[in-house]
Every structure is written in C-alpha cells, then in structure tokens.
Design a protein around this motif. Structure first.
Motif, PDB file in Angstrom:
ATOM      1  N   ARG A 271       0.815  -1.208   0.000  1.00  0.00           N
ATOM      2  CA  ARG A 271       0.000   0.000   0.000  1.00  0.00           C
ATOM      3  C   ARG A 271       0.853   1.263   0.000  1.00  0.00           C
ATOM      4  NH1 ARG A 271      -5.197   1.303  -1.374  1.00  0.00           N
ATOM      5  NH2 ARG A 271      -5.845   3.218  -0.283  1.00  0.00           N
ATOM      6  N   ASN A 272       2.050   1.198   0.632  1.00  0.00           N
ATOM      7  CA  ASN A 272       2.843   2.414   0.790  1.00  0.00           C
ATOM      8  C   ASN A 272       4.310   2.246   0.405  1.00  0.00           C
ATOM      9  OD1 ASN A 272       0.905   4.426   2.039  1.00  0.00           O
ATOM     10  ND2 ASN A 272       0.666   2.729   3.462  1.00  0.00           N
ATOM     11  N   LEU A 273       4.981   1.273   1.028  1.00  0.00           N
ATOM     12  CA  LEU A 273       6.423   1.158   0.803  1.00  0.00           C
ATOM     13  C   LEU A 273       6.756   0.841  -0.645  1.00  0.00           C
ATOM     14  CD1 LEU A 273       7.716  -0.658   4.000  1.00  0.00           C
ATOM     15  CD2 LEU A 273       7.654   1.772   3.477  1.00  0.00           C
ATOM     16  N   HIS A 274       5.952   0.041  -1.294  1.00  0.00           N
ATOM     17  CA  HIS A 274       6.204  -0.280  -2.691  1.00  0.00           C
ATOM     18  C   HIS A 274       6.181   0.999  -3.532  1.00  0.00           C
ATOM     19  CE1 HIS A 274       6.508  -2.894  -6.127  1.00  0.00           C
ATOM     20  NE2 HIS A 274       5.393  -2.411  -6.666  1.00  0.00           N
ATOM     21  N   GLN A 275       5.233   1.870  -3.226  1.00  0.00           N
ATOM     22  CA  GLN A 275       5.148   3.136  -3.943  1.00  0.00           C
ATOM     23  C   GLN A 275       6.335   4.035  -3.596  1.00  0.00           C
ATOM     24  OE1 GLN A 275       2.741   1.553  -2.587  1.00  0.00           O
ATOM     25  NE2 GLN A 275       1.077   1.363  -4.051  1.00  0.00           N
ATOM     26  N   VAL A 276       6.745   3.982  -2.322  1.00  0.00           N
ATOM     27  CA  VAL A 276       7.903   4.782  -1.908  1.00  0.00           C
ATOM     28  C   VAL A 276       9.143   4.370  -2.691  1.00  0.00           C
ATOM     29  CG1 VAL A 276       9.479   5.255   0.009  1.00  0.00           C
ATOM     30  CG2 VAL A 276       7.014   5.314   0.389  1.00  0.00           C
ATOM     31  N   GLU A 277       9.305   3.059  -2.922  1.00  0.00           N
ATOM     32  CA  GLU A 277      10.467   2.591  -3.678  1.00  0.00           C
ATOM     33  C   GLU A 277      10.438   3.126  -5.104  1.00  0.00           C
ATOM     34  OE1 GLU A 277      10.521  -1.613  -3.368  1.00  0.00           O
ATOM     35  OE2 GLU A 277      11.306  -1.626  -1.326  1.00  0.00           O
ATOM     36  N   HIS A 278       9.253   3.113  -5.724  1.00  0.00           N
ATOM     37  CA  HIS A 278       9.138   3.694  -7.061  1.00  0.00           C
ATOM     38  C   HIS A 278       9.502   5.176  -7.028  1.00  0.00           C
ATOM     39  CE1 HIS A 278       7.585   0.419  -9.481  1.00  0.00           C
ATOM     40  NE2 HIS A 278       6.737   0.091  -8.507  1.00  0.00           N
ATOM     41  N   LEU A 279       9.010   5.866  -5.993  1.00  0.00           N
ATOM     42  CA  LEU A 279       9.281   7.293  -5.877  1.00  0.00           C
ATOM     43  C   LEU A 279      10.773   7.548  -5.659  1.00  0.00           C
ATOM     44  CD1 LEU A 279       7.923  10.079  -5.799  1.00  0.00           C
ATOM     45  CD2 LEU A 279       7.685   9.808  -3.327  1.00  0.00           C
ATOM     46  N   LEU A 280      11.386   6.766  -4.782  1.00  0.00           N
ATOM     47  CA  LEU A 280      12.815   6.921  -4.529  1.00  0.00           C
ATOM     48  C   LEU A 280      13.632   6.615  -5.771  1.00  0.00           C
ATOM     49  CD1 LEU A 280      13.178   5.381  -0.953  1.00  0.00           C
ATOM     50  CD2 LEU A 280      13.256   7.789  -1.585  1.00  0.00           C
ATOM     51  N   ASP A 281      13.218   5.585  -6.505  1.00  0.00           N
ATOM     52  CA  ASP A 281      13.912   5.264  -7.746  1.00  0.00           C
ATOM     53  C   ASP A 281      13.823   6.437  -8.717  1.00  0.00           C
ATOM     54  OD1 ASP A 281      15.184   3.276  -9.609  1.00  0.00           O
ATOM     55  OD2 ASP A 281      13.340   3.657 -10.732  1.00  0.00           O
ATOM     56  N   GLY A 282      12.636   7.061  -8.767  1.00  0.00           N
ATOM     57  CA  GLY A 282      12.490   8.231  -9.622  1.00  0.00           C
ATOM     58  C   GLY A 282      13.402   9.365  -9.196  1.00  0.00           C
ATOM     59  N   PHE A 283      13.488   9.621  -7.887  1.00  0.00           N
ATOM     60  CA  PHE A 283      14.370  10.683  -7.401  1.00  0.00           C
ATOM     61  C   PHE A 283      15.835  10.356  -7.679  1.00  0.00           C
ATOM     62  CE2 PHE A 283      10.789  12.063  -4.590  1.00  0.00           C
ATOM     63  CZ  PHE A 283      10.758  13.370  -5.026  1.00  0.00           C
ATOM     64  N   THR A 284      16.193   9.069  -7.539  1.00  0.00           N
ATOM     65  CA  THR A 284      17.576   8.669  -7.844  1.00  0.00           C
ATOM     66  C   THR A 284      17.914   8.966  -9.297  1.00  0.00           C
ATOM     67  OG1 THR A 284      17.495   6.922  -6.173  1.00  0.00           O
ATOM     68  CG2 THR A 284      19.188   6.742  -7.868  1.00  0.00           C
ATOM     69  N   ARG A 285      16.983   8.683 -10.189  1.00  0.00           N
ATOM     70  CA  ARG A 285      17.214   8.965 -11.602  1.00  0.00           C
ATOM     71  C   ARG A 285      17.289  10.469 -11.865  1.00  0.00           C
ATOM     72  NH1 ARG A 285      13.148   5.179 -14.953  1.00  0.00           N
ATOM     73  NH2 ARG A 285      14.387   6.035 -16.684  1.00  0.00           N
ATOM     74  N   LEU A 286      16.505  11.232 -11.103  1.00  0.00           N
ATOM     75  CA  LEU A 286      16.609  12.683 -11.238  1.00  0.00           C
ATOM     76  C   LEU A 286      17.959  13.180 -10.743  1.00  0.00           C
ATOM     77  CD1 LEU A 286      13.073  14.001 -10.194  1.00  0.00           C
ATOM     78  CD2 LEU A 286      13.985  13.654 -12.482  1.00  0.00           C
ATOM     79  N   GLU A 287      18.435  12.569  -9.626  1.00  0.00           N
ATOM     80  CA  GLU A 287      19.761  12.945  -9.121  1.00  0.00           C
ATOM     81  C   GLU A 287      20.840  12.649 -10.154  1.00  0.00           C
ATOM     82  OE1 GLU A 287      20.318  10.901  -5.496  1.00  0.00           O
ATOM     83  OE2 GLU A 287      18.957  12.173  -4.330  1.00  0.00           O
ATOM     84  N   ASN A 288      20.623  11.601 -10.956  1.00  0.00           N
ATOM     85  CA  ASN A 288      21.565  11.256 -12.024  1.00  0.00           C
ATOM     86  C   ASN A 288      21.304  12.074 -13.288  1.00  0.00           C
ATOM     87  OD1 ASN A 288      22.776   9.335 -10.375  1.00  0.00           O
ATOM     88  ND2 ASN A 288      21.390   7.719 -11.035  1.00  0.00           N
ATOM     89  N   ARG A 289      20.491  13.122 -13.152  1.00  0.00           N
ATOM     90  CA  ARG A 289      20.173  14.040 -14.245  1.00  0.00           C
ATOM     91  C   ARG A 289      19.406  13.373 -15.371  1.00  0.00           C
ATOM     92  NH1 ARG A 289      22.638  18.893 -13.730  1.00  0.00           N
ATOM     93  NH2 ARG A 289      24.326  19.083 -12.195  1.00  0.00           N
ATOM     94  N   GLU A 290      18.669  12.309 -15.044  1.00  0.00           N
ATOM     95  CA  GLU A 290      17.799  11.696 -16.049  1.00  0.00           C
ATOM     96  C   GLU A 290      16.446  12.396 -15.995  1.00  0.00           C
ATOM     97  OE1 GLU A 290      17.692   7.437 -15.688  1.00  0.00           O
ATOM     98  OE2 GLU A 290      19.823   7.330 -15.144  1.00  0.00           O
ATOM     99  N   TYR A 291      16.470  13.679 -16.345  1.00  0.00           N
ATOM    100  CA  TYR A 291      15.258  14.475 -16.272  1.00  0.00           C
ATOM    101  C   TYR A 291      14.264  14.013 -17.337  1.00  0.00           C
ATOM    102  CZ  TYR A 291      18.389  17.407 -13.539  1.00  0.00           C
ATOM    103  OH  TYR A 291      19.285  17.865 -12.610  1.00  0.00           O
ATOM    104  N   GLY A 292      12.985  14.136 -17.008  1.00  0.00           N
ATOM    105  CA  GLY A 292      11.938  13.631 -17.883  1.00  0.00           C
ATOM    106  C   GLY A 292      11.475  12.248 -17.480  1.00  0.00           C
ATOM    107  N   THR A 293      12.118  11.642 -16.466  1.00  0.00           N
ATOM    108  CA  THR A 293      11.722  10.334 -15.966  1.00  0.00           C
ATOM    109  C   THR A 293      10.301  10.393 -15.391  1.00  0.00           C
ATOM    110  OG1 THR A 293      13.988   9.696 -15.449  1.00  0.00           O
ATOM    111  CG2 THR A 293      12.233   8.558 -14.257  1.00  0.00           C
ATOM    112  N   GLU A 294       9.492   9.378 -15.705  1.00  0.00           N
ATOM    113  CA  GLU A 294       8.141   9.302 -15.158  1.00  0.00           C
ATOM    114  C   GLU A 294       7.992   8.000 -14.377  1.00  0.00           C
ATOM    115  OE1 GLU A 294       5.054   9.968 -17.940  1.00  0.00           O
ATOM    116  OE2 GLU A 294       5.780  11.973 -18.528  1.00  0.00           O
ATOM    117  N   ILE A 295       7.172   8.025 -13.310  1.00  0.00           N
ATOM    118  CA  ILE A 295       6.967   6.855 -12.465  1.00  0.00           C
ATOM    119  C   ILE A 295       5.506   6.446 -12.508  1.00  0.00           C
ATOM    120  CG2 ILE A 295       8.864   7.469 -10.923  1.00  0.00           C
ATOM    121  CD1 ILE A 295       6.800   8.531  -8.952  1.00  0.00           C
ATOM    122  N   ASP A 296       5.252   5.175 -12.164  1.00  0.00           N
ATOM    123  CA  ASP A 296       3.892   4.640 -12.103  1.00  0.00           C
ATOM    124  C   ASP A 296       3.764   3.890 -10.778  1.00  0.00           C
ATOM    125  OD1 ASP A 296       1.386   3.671 -12.507  1.00  0.00           O
ATOM    126  OD2 ASP A 296       1.944   2.196 -14.042  1.00  0.00           O
TER     127      ASP A 296
END
Length: 677
Positions: A271-296
């Motif tokens: 319900r929550n942690l799985h979504q948090v992992e997706h969100l964190l993965d998205g932020f990690t990709r943003l930190e790597n300057r992979e701008y334009g990344t989208e999450i589901d």
C-alpha cells in the motif's frame, strides 16, 4: 538504510517482542500451574500430618486420662482390670496393659487367650523403650512393632502416679493401619495421588501408591511431635493436561501474532512502501540528471496525486535543464570570448564594487583578479580625469544610458595608459539597474603613434622647409647676373649636401613611420654577428675611423629586425660628428637576463638637448637637426625590442651610449615568438 529494510526490522522487532511476551506469559502461567500443584501437594501433606497428629494426640490424652484414675494404680486388682477393659472397649485401642515400676506386667486386656495372658502376667518388660520413656515421666508414642497378625502395633505409654510417685506405666496398643486410619487420612487425597507414612525410625507404616504411570510431585510433612513423617505423592496428570492445553494456546497465539504482523506488513508494503520505492527510484534517476523520468506507483488517490506531481516536476526539470544547457553554452561562448578578448572587461555592482575581471584586465592594469574583485575602479584613478568627468559618467549610467569616452588610468606599477572605455548598465526585468559592464581598450600605443607621427610630421615639414630654402637660395645665386662673385662650385656642393640631407631625412622618416605604423615581431638575433656587421659597414664608409669591437662568441638577444639599423645609427652618429677621425669602442657585456651593448666615442658628444630624444625622455622638436631624427629612430627600435637606452658623458670627452636588450634563451629558437604572443 532503505525504508523497506527498516520496516522489516521494525516488524521483526515487534513480532519478537509480542511473541516473546506471549511465550513468557504462557511460560509464567505454566510455571504458576506447576507451583500451585506443588503447593497443593504440600498443603495435602500438611493436612494429613495435622490429622494424624490430632488422632495421636487424642489417643495420648485418652491414655493419660485413664492413667489418672485411682483404679489404674492398683496393680493386679480387678478394678485395674476393669479400667483397662473400659479403655479398650470405649476407644479404638486394640489392647491395654499395666507394667509396675519394677518392670513386671501386672495386668493386660486384649484379644489374647487366657493362657497367653497368664504367660504375660508377671513377665519382665523393663527393657522396653516405651516403658523406660514413660517411667521417665513422658507420654510416649512408640515405633511400630510387627505383630503375629501381620499388622504393626503402636504403643502409647504414660506414667501412672500415686501420691506423686510413678508406680508404673499404662500402655495402650493399636494396630496400624486400620480402616479408621486409612479412611481418615486418605479422604483429602486425589484419586491418582499416593500416600506413605514413615515412623520415627524411618520404617514405612502405611503406603498407598499413586496411579501407575503418573508423574508425581512428592511433598513431606511431620506428624506433630511424634517424629513421624507423611509423604504425599501428588499426581501431575490434571496439571499436565492443563499445561498441554495452555501450550497449544501459546503456539496458536504466537502463530496468530506472526501471521497478523506479517499480513499487516505485506499490506503496508503493497500500500505504501512499494510506492515509496518507485518514488525513490524516480528521485535517484533525477539525481543522475535523467530528467523527464516518469513513475507509475499504482496506489491510492494520494499516491496518484504524488505520481502526477512528480512526473510534472520531472518534465519541468527536463525543460529547465535544456534551457540551462543552452544558457550555459551561451555563457561559455561569451566567457570564452571575454577571456580571450584583447580588451579589459570588468563587471561591478551598482555601488561600483568590482565583481569580475578578465585576464586582459589583469594584463593591462597589472592588478590580479584577487586584488581587483571587491575593490572599486578607483584603484585605476590616475588623477588626470576631473570630478566633472566622473559626475557626468555616473549620471549617464544611473539613467540607464551607455557611456563611451576616453580615460587616462594608472596601472598597478604606476605607469599610465589611455583607454577607450565603454560602460553599459545591465537592467533587470523591472528596468532597474543591477550591474555595470565596462570594456576598456588600451589605446596608449595608438595615442603614442599619433603623437609621434604628428611630431615627425612637424619635424619633417620644418626640415624640408629649411633644406629647400637652402637649395632655392643657392639656386638663385647660380642664376643671378654673376655680379655677386660667388663660387659656383661651393654653391653646387651646398645644393648637393642639402639634397643628400633631404634624402637621408626622407629615409629616416620612412623607417620611423614604418616602425610606428606596423607591429614588428621580436625574434632571436645573433648579436655577435650583428655588431660585427655594423662595425664592418662603418669602417667601409669611414675608412679613417678607428672602430674596435669587444664581444663574446654566440651572444643572442631578442629584438626586431631593425635592431641592426639602430646600432648602425649610434656608431655612424659617433663617427660623423667627430672633429677628427673618430675612435669608437663597441663593447658587448652578457648579463644574467640581458645583454648590454655600449658604444663609446671620443667626439664632442651628443648635444644636451638631443639626449632625452635618445633615452625617450622627450619627443624630437622641430628645431632639432637631422641627427636628432636618427637618435629618435634608435629610441623606437630599442623600445620595440623591449630594451632601454641610457646615456653618459665620456672621459674626458665623448659620449657613452648603452643599449640593454633581453637575452635570448639558448635552449629555444622561438624566443621572439614567445615574446610576441
């Protein structure tokens, strides 16, 4: 540590705490059950011991009461026998007897035959313990003695007194165990419990074993003051049955807690942690300057909102990144242009504090970036510009208009330079002035060239007028009526000499103009060969002169191609102005970083008004003769070779002119190129 790991550790910790609490609680409960069972067995043993002690005490009191009757003290009498009979008939004693103080039995009532009774009367019982203890004044309960019937007989003895004197003992005997005994002491036992009674000697008096196969808890208790012991074997089967039920409940409770926490953890994770992992993965990709990344994240309504916000932020970052790169590219190109520009650029805030300078600023002004940043342009103030100049400048800039004028500044070394300065205000979106960008172009050389060319033009016009006037005057004499008596040959020589001076003047003017208007490059020059070439030419043109050269081999300097012409002008000037055949000494002195060429003559010396022309202390004046133009040419050649000229009077006459030039690095053939870059 990742959230899911922390969450798992928390769940494991909570599970461990709850299961541990459940386990410990049930273990404590089971221990309590066992303890209660042991306490029940102890209470049963104590109760049975108390019951038996009461029974024994009752028999002792019965014997004591009977011994207190007067009839009991009458040995061998019928009344004594009647008292014994009543004791047996009215109590649970199976027999009673009296032993006189001398140890002889005087009377007995029991189920014996007359013959057996007759045999005992008069027999000596003085060695019996119960007789001896009673004679000592004690009411004594004896240990069991095996009877012919197979039962054990216990005797209760008490002293018989007459007039305060012990005259014998009353002895009551009964069999153990008997029905009354078994029923009385076993009534409080459980169906599966066992009972054992031990006499003072340790002999087993009574035994009722527990249910076969039962686990028992043994508890002992004393029977009053008799010294006898009751041992109860309490069966643990009821407790064990309860313990098993409690154990099953314990296991079930632990499993229920584990499954409940596991289910809750899985639900929270999905319900929550799985979504948090997706969100964190998205932020990690943003930190790597992979701008334009989208999450589901595929969660609830709140997570859908977070997903939409994150994706919009990611798209915005991608757009900003593209714009940033475009701006950075533009800034890099602009900075590269500014850094490599040949003009000084500096930026100030609205208070005039310098925030940036380019390398050309450092090169032109002599101030490093560290020295300039934080200061104001006042560090360049030479004092040449008036207050009115700076007032107009600030009024123009603060009005948002551009300022473009010449200014005379002062370098860090104290030398001054002329710059064409353009200052542009930078305004913000609201139109207010935020910064100023100043661009300075060093036009000192241009100004010097203009001044030198103007001076040269004046000198040339002046000398041309003078020489042409001589030629015209001489020509007029030649074309006259001949009455003046002039020497035509002398006049012709005068015309030729003036013409030659005009030719030399024109040649020197051409060379000076070339030097002032071109940008001659410095290069490596073999000074030894150059000096020898100059000396050879002067000797050829003036054979009467004495020219000596002192020069080390392989001496090289950095200079322009006209250096040889400049040295020739110095030596030739010493020769042509000498009153007698000149003596000129050319000395080359190699120093650590420079080379000095000294030209010393014995002539009249350079006129005082022309010496500053040679050393750069003054411009050539229109009234100077042609030699001054030659000295001016020497000055510019040495200056453009990055050298200096000094003058001194000779001893006792003559002049000493020293030209100091940069020494060429013997390891490099491109010193001149490096000096010009």
């Amino acid at each position: 540590m990742k959230t899911r790991y922390v969450f798992v550790l928390v769940l494991l910790f909570v599970t461990a705490v709850l299961t541990g609490a459940i386990f410990v609680g049930f273990q404590e409960y089971k221990a309590t059950l066992y303890e209660e069972s042991r306490e029940d067995a102890t209470r049963t043993a104590v109760h049975i011991g108390s019951e038996l002690a009461s029974q024994f005490e009752g028999r002792r009191q019965t014997v004591q009461l009977t011994a207190a009757t007067p009839a009991t003290a009458r040995h061998g009498s019928e009344t004594q026998r009647a008292a014994l009979r009543r004791l047996v008939e009215e109590t649970q004693f199976s027999g009673a007897s009296v032993i006189a103080s001398n140890g002889t039995m005087t009377n007995i009532v029991s189920d014996l035959t007359p013959a057996e009774r007759a045999e005992l009367i008069g027999a000596d019982f003085g060695d019996r313990v119960y007789f001896q203890r009673a004679m000592a004044g004690e009411t004594y309960l004896s240990d069991p003695v095996a009877a012919e019937s197979g039962n054990d007989i216990v005797t209760v003895s008490t002293p018989i007194r007459h007039n305060g004197t012990v005259v014998g003992t009353l002895n009551g005997a009964y069999h153990v165990p008997e029905a009354w005994f078994a029923d009385g002491v076993t009534a409080s036992l459980g169906r599966e419990d066992g009972l054992t009674i031990y006499a003072r000697s340790g002999r087993e008096v009574y035994s009722e074993p527990p249910e076969p196969g039962a686990t028992t808890v043994v508890r002992n208790a004393s029977i009053g003051q008799t010294g006898w012991t009751v041992s109860v074997q309490s069966s643990q089967r009821p407790v064990e049955s309860t313990i098993r039920a409690v154990t099953y409940l314990q296991i079930g409770s632990i499993l229920a807690v584990v499954f409940a926490i596991g289910g809750f953890g899985w639900w929270v994770y999905r319900r929550n942690l799985h979504q948090v992992e997706h969100l964190l993965d998205g932020f990690t990709r943003l930190e790597n300057r992979e701008y334009g990344t989208e999450i589901d994240v595929r969660g609830g309504e709140e997570w859908q909102q977070i997903e939409a916000g994150f994706n919009e932020m990611s798209r915005s970052l991608a757009r900003f990144e593209r714009e940033r790169r475009e701006r950075e590219q533009s800034l890099r190109e602009f900075k590269r242009a500014v850094e490599h520009a040949g003009y000084a650029v500096f930026i100030t805030d609205t208070e005039g504090r310098i925030e940036y300078v380019n390398p050309a600023f450092e090169e032109i002004t002599g101030y490093s970036a560290a020295e300039a940043v934080g200061a104001t342009p006042n560090i360049l103030n030479s004092g040449e510009m008036s207050r009115e100049y700076f007032r107009r400048q600030w009024e123009t800039l603060l009005a948002g208009e551009e300022w473009d004028e010449e200014i005379v500044n002062e370098r860090r070394s104290g030398t001054r330079y002329v710059a064409r300065q353009t200052i542009t205000p930078l305004t913000g979106e609201d139109g207010s002035v935020e910064k100023f960008v100043a661009i300075q172009t060093d036009i000192t050389a241009l100004k010097d060239r203009e001044r030198h060319l103007q001076t040269l033009s004046r000198v040339l016009r002046h000398n041309l007028r003078n020489k042409i006037g001589v030629i015209i005057g001489s020509a007029e004499l030649l074309v006259g009526d001949g009455s003046s008596g002039v020497d035509e040959a002398e006049i012709g020589d005068r015309i030729v000499d003036a013409s030659q001076q005009l030719t030399d003047l024109a040649e020197k003017e051409r060379r000076i103009v070339t030097l002032l208007t071109s940008h001659p490059r410095r290069k490596r020059i073999d000074l030894t060969a150059t000096v020898e070439s100059v000396a050879t030419r002067v000797r050829h043109e003036h054979p009467d002169s004495r020219i000596t050269v002192t020069c080390p081999d392989d001496v090289a300097v950095v200079g322009i191609d006209e250096l040889q012409r400049g040295l020739y002008e110095l030596v030739e000037n010493s020769v042509v102005h000498a009153d007698e055949p000149a003596t000129v000494e050319i000395t080359v002195d190699s120093r650590e970083r420079s080379v000095a060429v000294t030209v010393e003559d014995d002539g009249p010396g350079i006129p005082e008004n022309e010496r500053p022309i040679l050393t750069g202390g003054a411009d050539i004046e229109p009234l100077s003769h042609g030699s001054g133009l030659g000295l001016w040419l020497v000055y510019h050649i040495v200056r453009l070779s990055d050298g200096v000229v000094t003058y001194a009077d000779g001893t006792p006459t003559g002049s000493v002119v020293t030209v100091e030039l940069p020494r060429a690095d013997p390891r490099s053939e491109r010193d001149g190129d490096s000096q010009n870059r």
